[in-house]
Structures are given as C-alpha cells and as structure tokens.
Design an enzyme around this catalytic site. Sequence first.
Site, mmCIF file in Angstrom:
data_model
loop_
_atom_site.group_PDB
_atom_site.id
_atom_site.type_symbol
_atom_site.label_atom_id
_atom_site.label_comp_id
_atom_site.label_asym_id
_atom_site.label_seq_id
_atom_site.Cartn_x
_atom_site.Cartn_y
_atom_site.Cartn_z
ATOM 1 N N HIS A 13 2.628 3.183 -9.036
ATOM 2 C CA HIS A 13 2.373 1.758 -9.325
ATOM 3 C C HIS A 13 3.559 1.152 -10.073
ATOM 4 O O HIS A 13 3.937 0.013 -9.822
ATOM 5 C CB HIS A 13 1.094 1.606 -10.149
ATOM 6 C CG HIS A 13 -0.141 2.040 -9.408
ATOM 7 N ND1 HIS A 13 -0.377 1.694 -8.095
ATOM 8 C CD2 HIS A 13 -1.215 2.790 -9.795
ATOM 9 C CE1 HIS A 13 -1.535 2.215 -7.706
ATOM 10 N NE2 HIS A 13 -2.068 2.887 -8.718
ATOM 11 N N ARG A 22 -11.976 2.456 -8.317
ATOM 12 C CA ARG A 22 -11.057 3.582 -8.616
ATOM 13 C C ARG A 22 -11.357 4.163 -10.000
ATOM 14 O O ARG A 22 -12.036 3.519 -10.810
ATOM 15 C CB ARG A 22 -9.623 3.069 -8.574
ATOM 16 C CG ARG A 22 -9.278 2.580 -7.174
ATOM 17 C CD ARG A 22 -7.815 2.461 -7.003
ATOM 18 N NE ARG A 22 -7.536 2.086 -5.628
ATOM 19 C CZ ARG A 22 -6.347 2.131 -5.068
ATOM 20 N NH1 ARG A 22 -5.323 2.540 -5.789
ATOM 21 N NH2 ARG A 22 -6.158 1.773 -3.821
ATOM 22 N N ASN A 81 -10.996 -2.506 -5.535
ATOM 23 C CA ASN A 81 -10.210 -1.544 -6.326
ATOM 24 C C ASN A 81 -10.842 -1.208 -7.681
ATOM 25 O O ASN A 81 -10.426 -0.246 -8.342
ATOM 26 C CB ASN A 81 -8.764 -2.031 -6.531
ATOM 27 C CG ASN A 81 -7.905 -1.954 -5.285
ATOM 28 O OD1 ASN A 81 -6.977 -2.744 -5.099
ATOM 29 N ND2 ASN A 81 -8.188 -1.013 -4.397
ATOM 30 N N ASP A 113 0.825 -1.213 0.000
ATOM 31 C CA ASP A 113 0.000 0.000 0.000
ATOM 32 C C ASP A 113 0.863 1.268 0.000
ATOM 33 O O ASP A 113 1.962 1.273 0.527
ATOM 34 C CB ASP A 113 -0.923 -0.018 1.232
ATOM 35 C CG ASP A 113 -2.099 0.920 1.076
ATOM 36 O OD1 ASP A 113 -2.357 1.386 -0.059
ATOM 37 O OD2 ASP A 113 -2.774 1.197 2.089
HETATM 38 C C1 IPE Z 1 -5.380 -2.705 -0.324
HETATM 39 O O1 IPE Z 1 -5.063 -1.367 -0.474
HETATM 40 C C2 IPE Z 1 -5.382 -3.405 -1.660
HETATM 41 C C3 IPE Z 1 -4.076 -3.575 -2.292
HETATM 42 C C4 IPE Z 1 -2.914 -3.248 -1.785
HETATM 43 C C5 IPE Z 1 -4.110 -4.181 -3.591
HETATM 44 P P1 IPE Z 1 -6.186 -0.248 -0.630
HETATM 45 O O2 IPE Z 1 -5.474 1.034 -0.782
HETATM 46 O O3 IPE Z 1 -7.132 -0.640 -1.696
HETATM 47 O O4 IPE Z 1 -6.922 -0.357 0.778
HETATM 48 P P2 IPE Z 1 -7.767 0.720 1.572
HETATM 49 O O5 IPE Z 1 -8.746 1.328 0.607
HETATM 50 O O6 IPE Z 1 -6.807 1.723 2.111
HETATM 51 O O7 IPE Z 1 -8.419 -0.048 2.673
HETATM 52 C C1 IPE Z 2 -1.495 0.228 -3.479
HETATM 53 O O1 IPE Z 2 -1.266 1.602 -3.490
HETATM 54 C C2 IPE Z 2 -1.704 -0.346 -4.861
HETATM 55 C C3 IPE Z 2 -3.082 -0.766 -5.161
HETATM 56 C C4 IPE Z 2 -4.077 -0.776 -4.332
HETATM 57 C C5 IPE Z 2 -3.342 -1.183 -6.523
HETATM 58 P P1 IPE Z 2 -2.470 2.643 -3.519
HETATM 59 O O2 IPE Z 2 -2.835 2.922 -4.940
HETATM 60 O O3 IPE Z 2 -3.575 2.159 -2.655
HETATM 61 O O4 IPE Z 2 -1.780 3.907 -2.879
HETATM 62 P P2 IPE Z 2 -2.421 4.907 -1.821
HETATM 63 O O5 IPE Z 2 -2.935 4.090 -0.695
HETATM 64 O O6 IPE Z 2 -3.497 5.655 -2.539
HETATM 65 O O7 IPE Z 2 -1.274 5.778 -1.421
HETATM 66 MG MG MG Z 3 -4.056 2.391 -0.699
#
Ligand code: IPE
Ligand code: IPE
Ligand code: MG
Length: 249
Positions: free
Chosen positions: A44, A78, A75, A27
């Site tokens: 990413h 998004r 996800n 994350d």
């Molecule tokens: C969890 O991260 C999912 C992945 C790392 C793929 P998210 O960023 O989606 O989780 P939340 O929304 O903070 O709970």
């Molecule tokens: C984790 O990073 C990757 C995925 C969930 C695909 P995030 O995209 O959730 O990054 P933050 O949490 O917004 O910083």
């Molecule tokens: Mg995240």
Amino acid sequence: MTAQLLTTLSANLNLVKLPQHVAVIMDGNGRWAKQKGLPRIEGHRRGASTLKEMLRYCKDLGIKTLTAYAFSTENWGRPIGEVNFLMTLFERLLQKELKEMEAEEVCINFIGDLSPLPRSLQQEMRHSMERTKNNQGVFFNVAINYGSRHEMVTACRNIAQKVQQGRISASDIDENTIAQHLYTSASPDPDLLIRTSGEMRLSNFLLWQLAYTEIYVTDTLWPDFDSEQFDRALEAYQQRDRRFGKKVS
Ligand code: IPE
Ligand code: IPE
Ligand code: MG
C-alpha cells in the site's frame, strides 16, 4: 510540458488524442508485497507513490481528470489492522502532500461516503478540498469508502426527497438528473478505465459512469505501474474505435 517528459515520452503516443478523464482501479498491492516477502502494508505504501507519479504524469500530459479507487465500501471486510493502516496512510499522505498539491495546481476531491471515516481523516479531507478548490491544473478524484451501488441508493433517496417536497416531478427525472446526484456530478464520464493486476471486474466502481468507457486491464501489479506502463494503456486507448452504439463509419 517539461523537458524531462519530452525525452521519456513514447514515440507512439498521439498527444492530440489523449483521454480527458482516466479512472484507475489500483489493484495488486498485496500481491506485490507477497511476491517480495514483505507485509501487505508495504504494498500500500508503494502504491501511494505510484499514484503520486501517475497524477504528475497526467498533469504533464494535459489529462484533465484522474479518478482513483483507493478504498471500497467492501474493503471494510479486510483485517482490522490493514483497514487501520490504510486510514492512517490516507491521513498522513494528505498532511504530507497538501503543499505540493497546491503548488502543482491540483484540485482534490473525495468521492464516497465520508461519514464513517475517522474524524481526523475527515478533517484532513475537508481541509485539502477547501484549500485546492480553485485549482485548475488537474482534477484529482479519490474514491474512499466508495461503492457505486451505495452511491446510486443515495442518489435515489435524494431525488425521491425532492419529489416528495414538490421540488421536481417524477416525470422530469432523466439521465441527467441521476448523473447530477452522483458524487461525480462535477466530472465528465471517464474515457479510459485502467485496472491493474489482471482482474476482469469492476468491483463496484463507477457502474453508471463507465457506460461507454474504454477498459484496459494489465497484469502489472499497481506498485509497478509506471509511466511506461501508462503510455501502453494510452496507446491501447488510441487504437480503440469508440462507436457509442452508432453506425461504424
Ligand atoms: C478494488 O480492489 C478496490 C480498490 C482498488 C480500492 P479489491 O481488491 O477490493 O477488489 P476485489 O476484491 O478483487 O474485487
Ligand atoms: C489494492 O490492492 C488496494 C486496496 C484495495 C486498498 P489490494 O490490497 O487489493 O491487493 P491484492 O489485490 O490483495 O493484491
Ligand atoms: Mg485487490
């Protein structure tokens, strides 16, 4: 173990007390990019190379299984541009890294409901699983369109169907039956879960499998999670007293 690894390894790490299975919630890619004034997709992209390094490090250390959360069932909510970017990134990475995974004896396995993913991505996934299925160097589970609740619903449906067909009886269903119907049936439960970027939640990841897993949360954002950071997580794990509900010795 490589000579390079021996020189960089933390002196505090006990190589005979390593976890066999590490799971990671990768994350913080978006926040990493934002801090640097870059678009989220750069986060990413960088996150993908962090994962590659971590897999190599696991293999070098002799950690048998790495399970990484790459895309959750939630996800999909998004922005479409980010979702599409991630799908394309997964596909490109598989094409680019397959040869090296074969050479490094990586056995890749995808966990999650693959059916809604783009067809060309599904093909790459099947192809890479097929090509690496006999490898024994390191088992690499990648959770894509994975959600623990969805996984359990699917398991319940499959078990119910078997009961309906008279293949098993309801009274025979035990913990092992359920574990065997999860995507992770081939892996032992994780010993250590790492979540980067400081969030103290599981976000629908491996709810059944993490029952007795040691949890390590770090504020480091995923793209910055390097081998030094990983050593710290492993050292913290080695300080834990895993009691599994039993009496303190
Ligand atoms: C969890 O991260 C999912 C992945 C790392 C793929 P998210 O960023 O989606 O989780 P939340 O929304 O903070 O709970
Ligand atoms: C984790 O990073 C990757 C995925 C969930 C695909 P995030 O995209 O959730 O990054 P933050 O949490 O917004 O910083
Ligand atoms: Mg995240």
